[in-house]
Enzyme design. Structure first.
Site, PDB file in Angstrom:
ATOM      1  N   ASP A  73     -31.991 -16.575  16.277  1.00 29.88           N
ATOM      2  CA  ASP A  73     -32.603 -16.005  15.079  1.00 29.88           C
ATOM      3  C   ASP A  73     -33.358 -14.717  15.378  1.00 29.88           C
ATOM      4  O   ASP A  73     -33.677 -14.403  16.527  1.00 29.88           O
ATOM      5  CB  ASP A  73     -33.556 -17.063  14.480  1.00 29.88           C
ATOM      6  CG  ASP A  73     -33.616 -16.986  12.964  1.00 29.88           C
ATOM      7  OD1 ASP A  73     -33.271 -15.927  12.403  1.00 29.88           O
ATOM      8  OD2 ASP A  73     -34.010 -17.982  12.348  1.00 29.88           O
ATOM      9  N   PHE A  99     -34.177   9.278  16.043  1.00 29.52           N
ATOM     10  CA  PHE A  99     -33.344   9.122  17.245  1.00 29.52           C
ATOM     11  C   PHE A  99     -33.338  10.427  18.020  1.00 29.52           C
ATOM     12  O   PHE A  99     -33.190  11.504  17.435  1.00 29.52           O
ATOM     13  CB  PHE A  99     -31.907   8.762  16.831  1.00 29.52           C
ATOM     14  CG  PHE A  99     -30.885   8.849  17.948  1.00 29.52           C
ATOM     15  CD1 PHE A  99     -30.692   7.780  18.806  1.00 29.52           C
ATOM     16  CD2 PHE A  99     -30.105   9.996  18.130  1.00 29.52           C
ATOM     17  CE1 PHE A  99     -29.741   7.849  19.834  1.00 29.52           C
ATOM     18  CE2 PHE A  99     -29.161  10.068  19.148  1.00 29.52           C
ATOM     19  CZ  PHE A  99     -28.973   8.993  20.000  1.00 29.52           C
ATOM     20  N   GLY A 108     -32.995 -14.248   9.612  1.00 27.97           N
ATOM     21  CA  GLY A 108     -33.454 -14.635   8.280  1.00 27.97           C
ATOM     22  C   GLY A 108     -32.223 -14.777   7.385  1.00 27.97           C
ATOM     23  O   GLY A 108     -32.163 -14.197   6.308  1.00 27.97           O
ATOM     24  N   ASP A 134     -30.192 -17.085   4.010  1.00 31.03           N
ATOM     25  CA  ASP A 134     -31.173 -18.166   3.841  1.00 31.03           C
ATOM     26  C   ASP A 134     -31.068 -18.760   2.445  1.00 31.03           C
ATOM     27  O   ASP A 134     -31.718 -19.757   2.135  1.00 31.03           O
ATOM     28  CB  ASP A 134     -32.598 -17.637   4.074  1.00 31.03           C
ATOM     29  CG  ASP A 134     -32.987 -17.721   5.545  1.00 31.03           C
ATOM     30  OD1 ASP A 134     -32.236 -18.343   6.321  1.00 31.03           O
ATOM     31  OD2 ASP A 134     -34.038 -17.161   5.916  1.00 31.03           O
ATOM     32  N   GLU A 184     -23.136 -40.185  -3.594  1.00 32.01           N
ATOM     33  CA  GLU A 184     -23.145 -38.890  -2.898  1.00 32.01           C
ATOM     34  C   GLU A 184     -22.799 -39.080  -1.418  1.00 32.01           C
ATOM     35  O   GLU A 184     -22.136 -38.240  -0.812  1.00 32.01           O
ATOM     36  CB  GLU A 184     -24.507 -38.209  -3.063  1.00 32.01           C
ATOM     37  CG  GLU A 184     -24.704 -37.642  -4.469  1.00 32.01           C
ATOM     38  CD  GLU A 184     -26.106 -37.063  -4.692  1.00 32.01           C
ATOM     39  OE1 GLU A 184     -26.222 -36.099  -5.467  1.00 32.01           O
ATOM     40  OE2 GLU A 184     -27.076 -37.586  -4.107  1.00 32.01           O
ATOM     41  N   LYS A 195     -28.756 -21.580  17.785  1.00 35.14           N
ATOM     42  CA  LYS A 195     -28.889 -20.692  16.622  1.00 35.14           C
ATOM     43  C   LYS A 195     -29.848 -19.592  17.048  1.00 35.14           C
ATOM     44  O   LYS A 195     -31.027 -19.840  17.283  1.00 35.14           O
ATOM     45  CB  LYS A 195     -29.453 -21.488  15.441  1.00 35.14           C
ATOM     46  CG  LYS A 195     -29.691 -20.667  14.177  1.00 35.14           C
ATOM     47  CD  LYS A 195     -30.109 -21.604  13.048  1.00 35.14           C
ATOM     48  CE  LYS A 195     -30.620 -20.879  11.823  1.00 35.14           C
ATOM     49  NZ  LYS A 195     -31.190 -21.825  10.847  1.00 35.14           N
ATOM     50  N   ASP A 245     -22.906  -8.485  11.395  1.00 37.87           N
ATOM     51  CA  ASP A 245     -22.099  -7.297  11.680  1.00 37.87           C
ATOM     52  C   ASP A 245     -21.099  -7.609  12.782  1.00 37.87           C
ATOM     53  O   ASP A 245     -21.225  -8.616  13.493  1.00 37.87           O
ATOM     54  CB  ASP A 245     -23.009  -6.127  12.076  1.00 37.87           C
ATOM     55  CG  ASP A 245     -23.936  -6.486  13.221  1.00 37.87           C
ATOM     56  OD1 ASP A 245     -23.427  -6.671  14.339  1.00 37.87           O
ATOM     57  OD2 ASP A 245     -25.167  -6.601  13.009  1.00 37.87           O
TER      58      ASP A 245
HETATM   59  C1  GLA Z   1     -34.960 -18.081   9.517  1.00 36.97           C
HETATM   60  C2  GLA Z   1     -33.607 -18.747   9.420  1.00 36.97           C
HETATM   61  C3  GLA Z   1     -33.776 -20.133   8.845  1.00 36.97           C
HETATM   62  C4  GLA Z   1     -34.682 -20.929   9.737  1.00 36.97           C
HETATM   63  C5  GLA Z   1     -36.024 -20.220   9.869  1.00 36.97           C
HETATM   64  C6  GLA Z   1     -36.905 -20.905  10.895  1.00 36.97           C
HETATM   65  O1  GLA Z   1     -35.479 -17.798   8.273  1.00 36.97           O
HETATM   66  O2  GLA Z   1     -32.727 -17.984   8.668  1.00 36.97           O
HETATM   67  O3  GLA Z   1     -32.524 -20.767   8.722  1.00 36.97           O
HETATM   68  O4  GLA Z   1     -34.083 -21.108  10.992  1.00 36.97           O
HETATM   69  O5  GLA Z   1     -35.847 -18.879  10.282  1.00 36.97           O
HETATM   70  O6  GLA Z   1     -38.114 -20.276  11.050  1.00 36.97           O
END
Ligand code: GLA
Length: 747
Positions: A489, A291, A539, A559, A625, A487, A545
């Protein structure tokens, strides 16, 4: 008032409901730290001790007096070059090449409301922190700004303190301005530093890896430094930017502990150091390796925020302080304290192998069982049929979906469900139109092939035009259909940090500017799509955070969807983050990450300590289930308020060996203590076992509680003092819940 300045003593005192923070300006203009702990009164200046200490230098103005040394005194913001040899909060290189800053008090301001930080996430006060009637409301947030100045370079360092009295939270951040006439270069800027002159402490950190994040780890500090952080450009799976310093005897329910939570999502550094006098210094801020930030005359730099909290009543209370503050003063938007739709995500159901028909089959069955939203995960865009290509090409693959996204969303809406979509805006695949058009938009070091990870490269979000382009593409998608959830990512660590748009002197800024670009993007989305519910993800929990929680009130926790591993992951996560932030799903068995088989009841019980959703093919489960899924969803609706907005108590440590490790147990209690939910899962199970006993917490000791299922009554005091035996569940990985409702006051 939360902040008091006593002019004569040059003493600053910051009060929250249960804590006090104090510092003073000494005779030489140094800002010395005096106290942070249980609420206290009066000047604590007497805590400072002065002595002639060998090899610990003295300020020049002290003349014959050899007893004042910054090497031994507690400071608010220690800098390199001032005679303190412990780890500094600030390192500056001046125009002449000297690394030195001698910071002296130059003024201060006490302001109503909590400061904000331009372009950065920061906690905010309730009602913007202003006391509405001007009477100096005890609960109103306030800000203290203290200017420190280095005469030689002209650098002005403004320390910001935000006080959220009712949350027992004090925040810190730093603004630097080059008020001199020559350039300087910032090499290290920590956002907060805490000096303790006395005491022996344990350091608590949350380490991990992909699919096994935020494992609780506690160890005594010794002489020298304990340093954690991230060099990955994200806050990382490996170390979370939340740490705790605890007194040796501190437990869940008793003892002193201090938390530091970085409201930032990029590389960071957290340090603890025990010095030659057995004093302890803790600091947190931007990662300083690689940095550097040149500051021309007139230039400014803002270091992100650290949220500090102190609890004198153990780790559990410290966590609850953070839970409340993050829920109410960090998360924003419609969904911050509102019920979130129970969702089904197709990722572990189909991975990339789906078409519109398959998605509708999943949706139909889910809708029948009461699921409220379908989230279409990775694979709906470009030529994305595997993880080797397509990132950056954010146009809908209509061939794969059998129609437009609008059509799919309509069909899903027709089932009475909302529709949500996965995206990964910060990335590009080499096999993509975007990369072919703009290869220089991806991070790469000249003359070197970039490090690949999941076949993808990272877009240079330090560049405005890159952020603008991706924003435009994605807003086009968002505008094209009824998308109510995203979502977001981010699936690799950053490497090859070099921006084609910045000169060689400015490459040390890029990693931080990347995070600012990310925040700019997220702020735009939040502003332009105020009803959109965004869940963060990297992932799983690689960017879990308080910074991200300012933009996305929920983050996919890991995951790893196995209920038993999740017990440990969610246990660790709960120290610094509220349950409402934790994305958690019931997935298929054997589990895709570790092959473990657990019952649908246990998977549901664990997923309910979070956002609650599904990630398995509900067409493939047994009729029993399916009934269980229906019941889980209606139970979650019934208990949602208690779970997400109630107080959370950890009752055992699932990572511990021995008796306590035989079960994981936790509970939620409504703020008015009228209702509680106790949950437990067996871990180790042995022949001829005695039932583990769980002591409940947070109940009204004078009240009588009824078990909603069995009708049995218990005295609140008995449940907390004597505990309740966990029924013998007959094996490992079985779950148990007890829903308690307050009956009446005892005579
Ligand atoms: C990451 C996310 C998963 C899924 C994959 C898709 O790993 O954490 O939940 O969305 O990407 O590529």
């Amino acid at each position: 008032m939360a902040i008091v300045f006593q002019e004569k003593e040059r003493l600053f005192t910051l009060h929250t409901a249960s804590t006090t923070y104090q510092m003073k300006v000494d005779g030489f203009g140094y800002l010395l730290h005096l106290y942070y702990g249980d609420r206290s009164e009066g000047s604590m200046e007497y805590l400072l001790t002065y002595a002639d200490r060998g090899f610990s230098g003295n300020p020049y103005e002290a003349e014959e007096d050899r007893t004042c040394s910054l090497d031994a005194l507690p400071q608010e913001y220690p800098s390199q070059g001032a005679g303190d040899y412990r780890s500094p909060a600030l390192i500056v290189r001046n125009a002449d090449g000297a690394c030195s800053a001698d910071l002296r008090y130059a003024g201060h301001r006490i302001l109503d409301g909590k400061y904000g930080l331009e372009g950065l996430p920061a906690a905010y006060g309730d009602a913007d922190g202003k006391s509405t009637d001007g009477s100096g409301d005890q609960d109103a947030a306030q800000t203290l700004e203290i200017d420190l100045k280095d005469a030689a370079s002209g650098l002005t360092v403004t320390l910001l303190y935000g006080v959220l009295p009712d949350k027992d939270v004090i925040t810190r951040a730093v603004r630097l301005k080059n008020t001199g006439s020559r350039p300087v270069e910032l090499l290290k800027v920590q956002s907060a530093c805490l000096d303790f002159t006395w005491g022996e402490y344990d350091w608590i950190q949350f380490y991990g890896r992909h699919a096994m994040e935020r494992t609780f780890e506690r160890a005594p500090l010794r002489h020298g430094a304990q340093v954690i952080g991230s060099r990955r450009g994200t806050s990382s799976h490996q170390y979370n930017p939340f740490v705790i310093l605890a007194e040796r005897e501190t437990t869940e329910t008793a003892g002193g502990c201090w938390g530091l939570s970085f409201v930032y999502s990029g590389s960071f550094k957290a340090e603890a150091e025990m010095d030659q006098y057995c004093q302890t210094r803790v600091s947190m801020g931007l990662q300083d390796e690689a940095f550097s930030w040149p500051l021309a005359p007139g230039g400014t730099f803002t270091a992100p925020e650290v949220m500090m909290s102190y609890s004198g009543r153990g780790l559990g209370q410290l966590s609850r302080n953070y839970h409340r503050a993050i829920r109410h003063n960090v998360c924003r938007g419609k969904y911050k304290t509102m019920p979130r739709p129970v969702l089904i995500n197709n990722w572990e159901v189909t991975y990339f192998d789906f078409d519109g028909g398959k998605i509708m089959d999943i949706a139909r069955q889910a809708a029948e069982l009461g699921v409220e939203m379908l989230v279409l995960d990775d694979g709906w865009f470009g030529k994305r049929n595997s993880d080797t290509c397509g990132l950056g090409d954010w146009y809908v693959n209509e061939e794969k979906l059998g129609g437009s996204l609008a059509h799919l969303a309509e069909q899903i809406n027709g089932l009475g469900m909302k529709f949500g979509l996965w995206m990964e805006p910060e990335m590009v695949s080499e096999d993509s139109d975007l990369y072919r058009q703009h290869p220089d938009w991806a991070f790469a070091v000249p003359g070197k092939k970039p490090v690949r990870s999941r076949y993808q490269l990272v877009l240079d979000f330090s560049r405005r035009e890159v952020v603008d382009h991706v924003y435009e593409q994605l807003s086009h998608v968002l505008d094209s259909a009824n998308i109510e959830y995203v979502k977001w990512d981010m699936n690799r660590s950053i490497c090859d940090v070099w921006s084609a748009a910045a000169g060689s002197a400015k490459q040390g800024q890029i990693l931080h500017k990347y995070v600012l670009g990310l925040y700019d993007f997220l702020e735009r989305i939040n502003k332009n799509y105020p009803d959109l519910f965004i869940e963060g993800c990297s992932g799983g929990g690689g960017r879990f955070d308080a910074g991200m929680l300012y933009y996305t009130p929920q983050i996919w926790c890991s995951d790893n969807t196995d209920a038993i591993d999740r017990l440990r992951i969610q246990h660790g996560t709960s120290f610094g983050y509220p349950i409402s932030a934790v994305g958690s799903h019931v997935s298929a068995v054997p589990n895709h990450q570790n092959g473990r088989t657990t019952s649908i009841e246990t998977r549901g019980c664990v997923a309910m300590a979070g956002s609650f959703g599904y990630e398995l093919d509900l067409n493939k489960i047994t009729p029993e289930e399916k009934e269980c899924v229906k019941a889980q969803i209606s139970r979650f609706h019934e208990l949602w308020e208690l779970i997400h907005n109630g107080d959370y108590y950890r009752l055992t440590d699932p990572g511990r060996q021995g008796l306590e490790g035989e079960a994981a147990a936790w509970m939620f209690v409504r703020e008015d203590r009228s209702e509680a939910l106790v949950s437990a899962v067996t871990l180790d199970y042995h022949g001829n076992s005695l039932a583990p006993l769980i002591r409940l917490q947070g109940l009204d000791p004078k009240a009588v509680y009824r078990d909603a299922e069995t009708g049995r009554q218990y005295a609140g005091a008995a449940l907390m003092c004597a505990g309740v035996p966990l029924p013998l569940l007959g094996g490992e990985y079985r779950s148990w819940e007890m829903h308690l409702v307050r009956e009446q006051e005892q005579e």
